[in-house]
Enzyme design. Structure first.
Site, PDB file in Angstrom:
ATOM      1  N   HIS A 191      -7.403  -3.469   4.784  1.00 14.12           N
ATOM      2  CA  HIS A 191      -6.839  -2.104   4.730  1.00 14.12           C
ATOM      3  C   HIS A 191      -7.638  -1.262   3.741  1.00 14.12           C
ATOM      4  O   HIS A 191      -8.032  -0.132   4.035  1.00 14.12           O
ATOM      5  CB  HIS A 191      -5.362  -2.155   4.322  1.00 14.12           C
ATOM      6  CG  HIS A 191      -4.803  -0.842   3.872  1.00 14.12           C
ATOM      7  ND1 HIS A 191      -5.059  -0.300   2.623  1.00 14.12           N
ATOM      8  CD2 HIS A 191      -4.024   0.074   4.508  1.00 14.12           C
ATOM      9  CE1 HIS A 191      -4.465   0.877   2.508  1.00 14.12           C
ATOM     10  NE2 HIS A 191      -3.830   1.124   3.640  1.00 14.12           N
ATOM     11  N   ASN A 192      -7.880  -1.814   2.566  1.00 15.87           N
ATOM     12  CA  ASN A 192      -8.604  -1.045   1.554  1.00 15.87           C
ATOM     13  C   ASN A 192     -10.053  -0.796   1.959  1.00 15.87           C
ATOM     14  O   ASN A 192     -10.600   0.270   1.686  1.00 15.87           O
ATOM     15  CB  ASN A 192      -8.529  -1.756   0.203  1.00 15.87           C
ATOM     16  CG  ASN A 192      -7.209  -1.486  -0.498  1.00 15.87           C
ATOM     17  OD1 ASN A 192      -6.193  -1.282   0.146  1.00 15.87           O
ATOM     18  ND2 ASN A 192      -7.219  -1.486  -1.818  1.00 15.87           N
ATOM     19  N   GLU A 250      -9.905   1.945   4.200  1.00  7.76           N
ATOM     20  CA  GLU A 250      -9.617   3.123   3.366  1.00  7.76           C
ATOM     21  C   GLU A 250     -10.928   3.691   2.792  1.00  7.76           C
ATOM     22  O   GLU A 250     -11.170   4.906   2.837  1.00  7.76           O
ATOM     23  CB  GLU A 250      -8.652   2.700   2.252  1.00  7.76           C
ATOM     24  CG  GLU A 250      -8.412   3.680   1.122  1.00  7.76           C
ATOM     25  CD  GLU A 250      -7.518   3.050   0.027  1.00  7.76           C
ATOM     26  OE1 GLU A 250      -6.443   2.514   0.355  1.00  7.76           O
ATOM     27  OE2 GLU A 250      -7.908   3.091  -1.163  1.00  7.76           O
ATOM     28  N   LYS A 298      -4.353  -6.755   3.453  1.00 12.86           N
ATOM     29  CA  LYS A 298      -4.366  -5.612   2.518  1.00 12.86           C
ATOM     30  C   LYS A 298      -5.790  -5.303   2.068  1.00 12.86           C
ATOM     31  O   LYS A 298      -6.185  -4.145   1.926  1.00 12.86           O
ATOM     32  CB  LYS A 298      -3.476  -5.892   1.300  1.00 12.86           C
ATOM     33  CG  LYS A 298      -3.578  -4.838   0.196  1.00 12.86           C
ATOM     34  CD  LYS A 298      -2.984  -3.503   0.621  1.00 12.86           C
ATOM     35  CE  LYS A 298      -3.492  -2.256  -0.076  1.00 12.86           C
ATOM     36  NZ  LYS A 298      -3.561  -2.152  -1.488  1.00 12.86           N
ATOM     37  N   SER A 314       0.825  -1.210   0.000  1.00 13.46           N
ATOM     38  CA  SER A 314       0.000   0.000   0.000  1.00 13.46           C
ATOM     39  C   SER A 314       0.850   1.247   0.000  1.00 13.46           C
ATOM     40  O   SER A 314       1.936   1.274   0.561  1.00 13.46           O
ATOM     41  CB  SER A 314      -0.925   0.037   1.222  1.00 13.46           C
ATOM     42  OG  SER A 314      -1.646   1.258   1.215  1.00 13.46           O
TER      43      SER A 314
HETATM   44  C1  6PG Z   1      -3.187   1.483  -1.599  1.00 14.62           C
HETATM   45  C2  6PG Z   1      -4.468   1.693  -2.369  1.00 14.62           C
HETATM   46  C3  6PG Z   1      -4.351   1.065  -3.723  1.00 14.62           C
HETATM   47  C4  6PG Z   1      -5.371   1.549  -4.724  1.00 14.62           C
HETATM   48  C5  6PG Z   1      -6.773   1.141  -4.379  1.00 14.62           C
HETATM   49  C6  6PG Z   1      -7.821   2.061  -4.915  1.00 14.62           C
HETATM   50  O1  6PG Z   1      -3.304   0.914  -0.525  1.00 14.62           O
HETATM   51  O2  6PG Z   1      -2.141   1.900  -2.065  1.00 14.62           O
HETATM   52  O3  6PG Z   1      -5.514   1.121  -1.673  1.00 14.62           O
HETATM   53  O4  6PG Z   1      -4.346  -0.302  -3.541  1.00 14.62           O
HETATM   54  O5  6PG Z   1      -5.256   2.900  -4.884  1.00 14.62           O
HETATM   55  O6  6PG Z   1      -6.961  -0.114  -4.940  1.00 14.62           O
HETATM   56  O7  6PG Z   1      -9.010   1.393  -4.793  1.00 14.62           O
HETATM   57  P1  6PG Z   1     -10.309   1.743  -5.587  1.00 14.62           P
HETATM   58  O8  6PG Z   1      -9.911   1.947  -7.020  1.00 14.62           O
HETATM   59  O9  6PG Z   1     -11.147   0.549  -5.404  1.00 14.62           O
HETATM   60  O10 6PG Z   1     -10.830   2.989  -4.978  1.00 14.62           O
END
Ligand code: 6PG
Length: 478
Positions: free
Chosen positions: A186-187, A190, A183, A128
């Site tokens: 984590h997302n 996010e 991960k 990430s």
């Molecule tokens: C990270 C982000 C990366 C990516 C996401 C965006 O941790 O660096 O999460 O993995 O930017 O996949 O996710 P979406 O396109 O689903 O918003």
């Protein structure tokens, strides 16, 4: 071969990861489907370190020192399988294939199992931090065998971000898919963080009547306190930005339809399977989905409801402070739910995930990095058996102190007609946990009524059924 590591798939994430390894003193073999990209990398960044550009799969594998470590940075899904199929036959027992993409952890489990039979370590690694993170230090969440971590770990520790105390933001999360699972969560978090920030923005704009510039200032101010985080920081940057073409606030010229590549959705799908209530993440996914339904929204603009009435200056400032409380309290709930999912996943898949270590790895480099995560780490490290983040004394006290304002914000949102599904669902979760009795008793009774699904009693052991269609006496159901 002389390269300690190789990277195949040199789009921006792969390229930056390769450069990061090279800048840290490793010799890095390079490979890409189209060789032009490989040459480009060496031309532009060749002076940053030792690269071994290769043009065929055979040359790439031959360039690697044994046991080989081969990082694949291609699209999740079929493209990843294709690359594995291309390289696996060229490898030998003990070699490692490292998948640094956003793979679904179930795919990682399958690949790990298949390759293990061939003696190859398949290491699913969550990375990430976006492009910048990949280059300057991401947060890295490796799964795979403990043996693979013995040799790969020290390299990842070198290229990873460092927390304020100097600790590298990586650790062996657990076997097979554990890294990609973490991960994924984590997302999901996010998504929830982003949704809560969006709701705070919406309220400050519509109810407080603030301009985007003023909201940027407010976020900068919050960023100096307990909400200190990367996502709050970039939100302020975005809100302070003016569209060069129209001179309007940039946020006003961006189409209000949020997209997603799928990791947040996976988090919710898996949570449903695990039976974990990640309502904050789910609302964030649904909010993006709703925003994208242009026709549905278009046809609904005339539905009746309040039009928010902006507050006067003093009331607005007071309201903004309440929004900060609501945002913080809801954020605690999101992380509570996310860590619940990590614990449940760990139990279901037989991983021994240390939640404190996960929080530690998220302190820097990743998208959800925040001062807050060091406190989560402390909470889990102090009490590894902590049933929930809300059982931590400090978090419980903070959320308790925030709740009056949080309730006021949710009430104001409802009254003024501003959608705040994230704030509202977080509060509902909090209140449901607090409740000594839930109406789930009634739900069970209904299930028994129409489907003889039975119920348990509060006063004795066993399962029971009431003869609803008969004399309504109770029978024991075992
Ligand atoms: C990270 C982000 C990366 C990516 C996401 C965006 O941790 O660096 O999460 O993995 O930017 O996949 O996710 P979406 O396109 O689903 O918003």
């Amino acid at each position: 071969g002389t390269a300690q590591i190789g990277v195949t798939g040199l789009a921006v994430m792969g390229r930056n990861l390769a450069r990061n390894f090279a800048r840290n003193g490793y010799t890095v073999a390079l490979h890409n489907r189209t060789a032009a990209r490989t040459r480009e990398l060496v031309e532009s960044f060749g002076d940053e370190g030792a690269f071994v550009p290769t043009e065929s799969a055979e040359d790439f594998v031959a360039a690697l020192e044994r046991p080989r470590r081969l990082v694949i940075m291609v699209k999740a899904g079929a493209p990843t399988d294709a690359v594995i199929e291309e390289f696996a036959p060229l490898l030998e027992p003990g070699d490692q294939i490292i998948d640094g993409g956003n793979a679904h952890f179930e795919d990682t489990r399958r690949r790990e199992r298949e390759l293990r039979e061939r003696g190859i370590h398949f290491v699913g690694v969550g990375v990430s931090g976006g492009e910048e993170g990949a280059l300057h230090g991401p947060s890295i969440m490796p799964g795979g065998s403990p043996e693979s971590y013995d040799t790969l770990g020290p390299m990842l520790e070198k290229i990873a971000a460092r927390a304020a105390d100097g600790t590298p933001c990586t650790t062996h999360i657990g076997p097979d898919g554990a890294g990609h699972f973490v991960k994924m969560v984590h997302n999901g978090i996010e998504y929830a963080d982003m949704q809560l920030i969006a709701e705070a923005y919406h309220l400050l704009r519509s109810v407080a009547g603030y301009t985007p510039g003023k909201i940027a200032e407010t976020f900068r101010d919050w960023n100096r306190g307990r909400l200190d985080s990367y996502l709050i920081e970039i939100t302020a940057e975005v809100l302070a930005h003016t569209d060069p073409e129209t001179g309007k606030p940039f946020v006003d010229v961006v189409a209000d339809r949020a997209e997603q590549k799928g990791t947040g959705r996976w988090t919710v799908q898996i949570a449903l399977d695990l039976g974990v209530p990640v309502s904050g993440i789910a609302e964030a996914v649904f909010a993006r989905s709703l925003s994208g339904h242009a026709d549905l929204r278009e046809s609904s603009h005339t539905l009746p409801g309040p039009v928010p009435q902006p507050l006067g200056e003093e009331d607005a400032a007071r309201f903004a402070a309440q929004v900060e409380q609501a945002l913080y309290a809801s954020k605690i709930v999101s992380y509570t739910q996310g860590f619940h999912q990590i614990r449940a996943g760990g139990a279901a898949y037989g991983w021994d995930i240390d939640p404190g270590a996960v929080a530690a790895v998220w302190r820097a480099g990743c998208i959800i990095r925040a001062a807050f995560l060091d406190r989560i780490r402390t909470a889990f490290d102090t009490r590894p058996d902590l049933p929930s983040l809300l059982s931590d004394k400090q978090f419980a006290e903070e959320i308790g102190a925030a709740q009056d304002d949080w309730r006021a914000v949710v009430a104001t949102s409802a009254r003024q007609g501003v959608p705040t599904p994230g704030f509202a669902t977080a509060l509902a979760y909090y209140d449901a946990l607090r409740a000594p009795r839930l109406p789930a008793a009634l739900t069970q009774a209904q299930r028994d009524f129409f489907g003889a699904h039975t119920y348990r009693r509060t006063d004795r052991e066993g399962s029971f059924h009431t003869l609803w269609g008969g004399d309504r006496s109770e029978v024991s159901a075992g």
